[in-house]
Write a protein that holds these residues in place. Sequence first.
Motif, PDB file in Angstrom:
ATOM      1  N   ASN A   1     -14.159  -4.545  -6.871  1.00 30.11           N
ATOM      2  CA  ASN A   1     -12.862  -5.006  -6.349  1.00 30.11           C
ATOM      3  C   ASN A   1     -12.912  -5.336  -4.852  1.00 30.11           C
TER       4      ASN A   1
ATOM      5  N   ASN B   1       2.380   1.669  -3.464  1.00 28.22           N
ATOM      6  CA  ASN B   1       1.368   2.043  -4.455  1.00 28.22           C
ATOM      7  C   ASN B   1       0.934   3.495  -4.289  1.00 28.22           C
TER       8      ASN B   1
ATOM      9  N   LEU C   1     -13.729  -3.248  -2.313  1.00 27.41           N
ATOM     10  CA  LEU C   1     -13.682  -2.088  -1.404  1.00 27.41           C
ATOM     11  C   LEU C   1     -15.093  -1.781  -0.923  1.00 27.41           C
TER      12      LEU C   1
ATOM     13  N   TYR D   1     -13.218   0.635   3.547  1.00 25.28           N
ATOM     14  CA  TYR D   1     -12.592  -0.550   4.123  1.00 25.28           C
ATOM     15  C   TYR D   1     -11.956  -1.396   3.018  1.00 25.28           C
ATOM     16  N   GLY D   2     -10.657  -1.586   3.107  1.00 26.58           N
ATOM     17  CA  GLY D   2      -9.967  -2.423   2.128  1.00 26.58           C
ATOM     18  C   GLY D   2      -9.343  -3.626   2.796  1.00 26.58           C
ATOM     19  N   ASP D   3      -8.611  -4.389   2.004  1.00 28.82           N
ATOM     20  CA  ASP D   3      -7.882  -5.532   2.544  1.00 28.82           C
ATOM     21  C   ASP D   3      -6.577  -5.643   1.768  1.00 28.82           C
ATOM     22  N   GLY D   4      -5.801  -4.579   1.875  1.00 28.15           N
ATOM     23  CA  GLY D   4      -4.552  -4.533   1.123  1.00 28.15           C
ATOM     24  C   GLY D   4      -4.742  -4.053  -0.312  1.00 28.15           C
ATOM     25  N   HIS D   5      -5.837  -3.331  -0.545  1.00 25.43           N
ATOM     26  CA  HIS D   5      -6.131  -2.878  -1.919  1.00 25.43           C
ATOM     27  C   HIS D   5      -5.128  -1.848  -2.436  1.00 25.43           C
ATOM     28  N   ILE D   6      -4.617  -2.091  -3.632  1.00 24.15           N
ATOM     29  CA  ILE D   6      -3.793  -1.086  -4.302  1.00 24.15           C
ATOM     30  C   ILE D   6      -4.372  -0.833  -5.692  1.00 24.15           C
ATOM     31  N   ARG D   7      -4.046   0.318  -6.228  1.00 22.50           N
ATOM     32  CA  ARG D   7      -4.615   0.667  -7.534  1.00 22.50           C
ATOM     33  C   ARG D   7      -3.666   0.228  -8.633  1.00 22.50           C
TER      34      ARG D   7
ATOM     35  N   ILE E   1       0.838  -1.212   0.000  1.00 24.38           N
ATOM     36  CA  ILE E   1       0.000   0.000   0.000  1.00 24.38           C
ATOM     37  C   ILE E   1       0.868   1.255   0.000  1.00 24.38           C
TER      38      ILE E   1
ATOM     39  N   VAL F   1      -8.964   2.181   5.512  1.00 21.89           N
ATOM     40  CA  VAL F   1      -8.256   1.145   6.261  1.00 21.89           C
ATOM     41  C   VAL F   1      -7.721   0.146   5.239  1.00 21.89           C
ATOM     42  N   ASN F   2      -6.446  -0.129   5.325  1.00 20.12           N
ATOM     43  CA  ASN F   2      -5.816  -1.154   4.487  1.00 20.12           C
ATOM     44  C   ASN F   2      -6.075  -0.991   2.994  1.00 20.12           C
TER      45      ASN F   2
END
Lengths: 413, 413
Positions: free
Chosen positions: B102, A245, B104, B406-412, A242, A362-363
């Motif tokens: 995705n 990125n 999110l 809220y993500g879970d390690g999301h990157i673009r 993250i 978050v994350n």
Amino acid sequence: MNIYDEFKKVKNASLTLMHLKSEKKDNVLKKIADLIDKSREKIKSENQKDIENGKRLGLNKALIDRLLLNDKRIDSMISGVMDIVAQDDPVGMIDRGFKRPNGLKIYKVRVPIGVIGIIYESRPNVTVDAAALCLKSGNASILRGGKEALNSNRILGDIIKEALVSEGLDDNLVYILEDPERKYIMDMLKAKDYIDLIIPRGGEGLIKFVTENSFIPVVKHDKGVCHTYIDKDADLEKAVKIAVNAKVQRPGVCNAMETLLIHKDVADEILPRLKKEYDRFGVELRGCEKVRNIIDINIATEEDWEAEYLDLILSVKVVESDEEAIEHINKYGSSHSESIVTENYTTAQKFLESVDAAAVYVNASTRFTDGAEFGLGAEIGISTQKLHCRGPMGAYDLTTTKYIVYGDGHIRE
Amino acid sequence: MNIYDEFKKVKNASLTLMHLKSEKKDNVLKKIADLIDKSREKIKSENQKDIENGKRLGLNKALIDRLLLNDKRIDSMISGVMDIVAQDDPVGMIDRGFKRPNGLKIYKVRVPIGVIGIIYESRPNVTVDAAALCLKSGNASILRGGKEALNSNRILGDIIKEALVSEGLDDNLVYILEDPERKYIMDMLKAKDYIDLIIPRGGEGLIKFVTENSFIPVVKHDKGVCHTYIDKDADLEKAVKIAVNAKVQRPGVCNAMETLLIHKDVADEILPRLKKEYDRFGVELRGCEKVRNIIDINIATEEDWEAEYLDLILSVKVVESDEEAIEHINKYGSSHSESIVTENYTTAQKFLESVDAAAVYVNASTRFTDGAEFGLGAEIGISTQKLHCRGPMGAYDLTTTKYIVYGDGHIRE
């Protein structure tokens, strides 16, 4: 030319849009897309004039690049318009509705704002995006682009007007304000009888000037000083991914990270790993003393905590606690996009509640703050102010509300 | 005293309110109500000082009356605060929420605005209403009242601060700005790092000054030039009742009618009936030529169509069509409250869609535009502008939104 007479025509035209059917508005947009496609050669040749003028005036390479309209960019203008066609029409959406004890039925309905004045700089594609978003949301627009893009904006404006006329609408609904001598900005900002909202898009100087001089409400798309905070309970794999990125995927945009905050308990372990990654992408790191005790980088000064680099530069700070991270962000951040990396539920919730910004993550990478990524469709900007709308600003945010009240001879006692 | 240091304290205090529980905020409000009740004698004696100063300064009777705090008005301040306690807490309400392809998860949540600056004139009850509404919505406030109410505002401010402290909160959350020499208004309007929203409440001069000088977004409570249009298909019984109520029930307020429009087909029948009613209440009528051909009244000039009388005066015009009525309203109205009286479904819908105002009515008196009547609870004003909120402005409208992601390690990518 009396500019207020021109603005008045736009205001009058805007009243005709208030109850136009969605289908009609979409037909105009489709026509615009179609005419842009059919006028590629003309658009490119007019754009070429701007490019040549720009070179003659000594514009730098980045500015010339922003001016350029090639086939790929024309394609993307067209698909941008078609994306707007695909969005729901916000006009007529009911935000709330209730029946009062006395029988009055009250509905809070979304309606167009009226006339939107947009003041922008070099990119000519904004002319099409802005006109299309305003039309979709039932607003007339006054588009005051930069002088570098004069010929490009003129041809795009002609296309938009042709589309309006071909659908039987008033071509004053989109007014292209040519202002090579910069003499009309102040007139726009004072025209409170004719313009309902001003949106400035451009550098800090323009935004400041508009904010300080406008008699009309402003929604500004200002700078982004975005942070990522790696908490002591972070999953370090996710954290590295993250943090990299958010900085490198597109450093020149407002939702890119500018400062990385790291909890002291994980600094020793993660900083060397991060440095290796950042080195691969050529990112210059500037750190506080504690960071510099772990990795060998330049020192960060007070100015670094305030900086929007828009470049491959990152300031890094070790913090003692999540409270210190939150405090730093609320002090130095620009209320744009802020992210915490943590597996700790309570810390995540505390960060979400305590950080004051348009988007808090978050994350996930801060790079997601974007109309398309949020599923709002095209955006006219990202609002960094608190009033009216905050964050990515799409067609919905270009509407306001009206209370509609149905009575049956109701009088107030 | 450096006023910016004071504002900064308020800004810092405001951050502590962001995640305060509703119960805590309501406890402060209940305490305020309780302390006002217990301090009646003190409040009345401080208020008496303002009344005496006012008389010495030669304030007119209406202004002295607005200043006065007697037991009845103290009761109504207390019940006003308890009404705010009874309202839902807008902070934390979710306006929208969705899960992106995705994964999110994005929520648009209502959050406090931050610090609200209110600039108002003589009525001291505004001090309590405004502080209570701001606290309910999680905002700190800077309250700059009029110099006539200095002693009253000071004692009310002391009570509010005592309530804050007794609940363990920072007493900078409500800042009473004493400004007898009118030297701090400009400082407030420029304090964009510390104040997030300015609300002016007062005369036209004050509103204009604030709008033209503020660097901070403004929501204004401006004048009301409200119309009633009696259509050719009106039920004339309802029409008379509504047209009389909208004018006479309380002529001195912004949602009272100032101009009556009547379709030519019913003018002959209804005008004499209306005149009889208005005569009973001592309303002075001023009409166009067509009206004067039917009843014997004074002539209305261009200024009458623009006037906010706030008095028992009414301008009356005969129109050829509903289009002419709509056009007249959109030209002369102040976008506050507008009403049509008709039994015709299509005409009603056309009027609702085409009239540009905060509240548009069918078969009801414009006098209903009011926070309590709309069921929004207490109001801090009625917004006559289009941005942020429009119409009665309650606690909900004193909040903005924040996107929580809220993500879970999301990157673009």
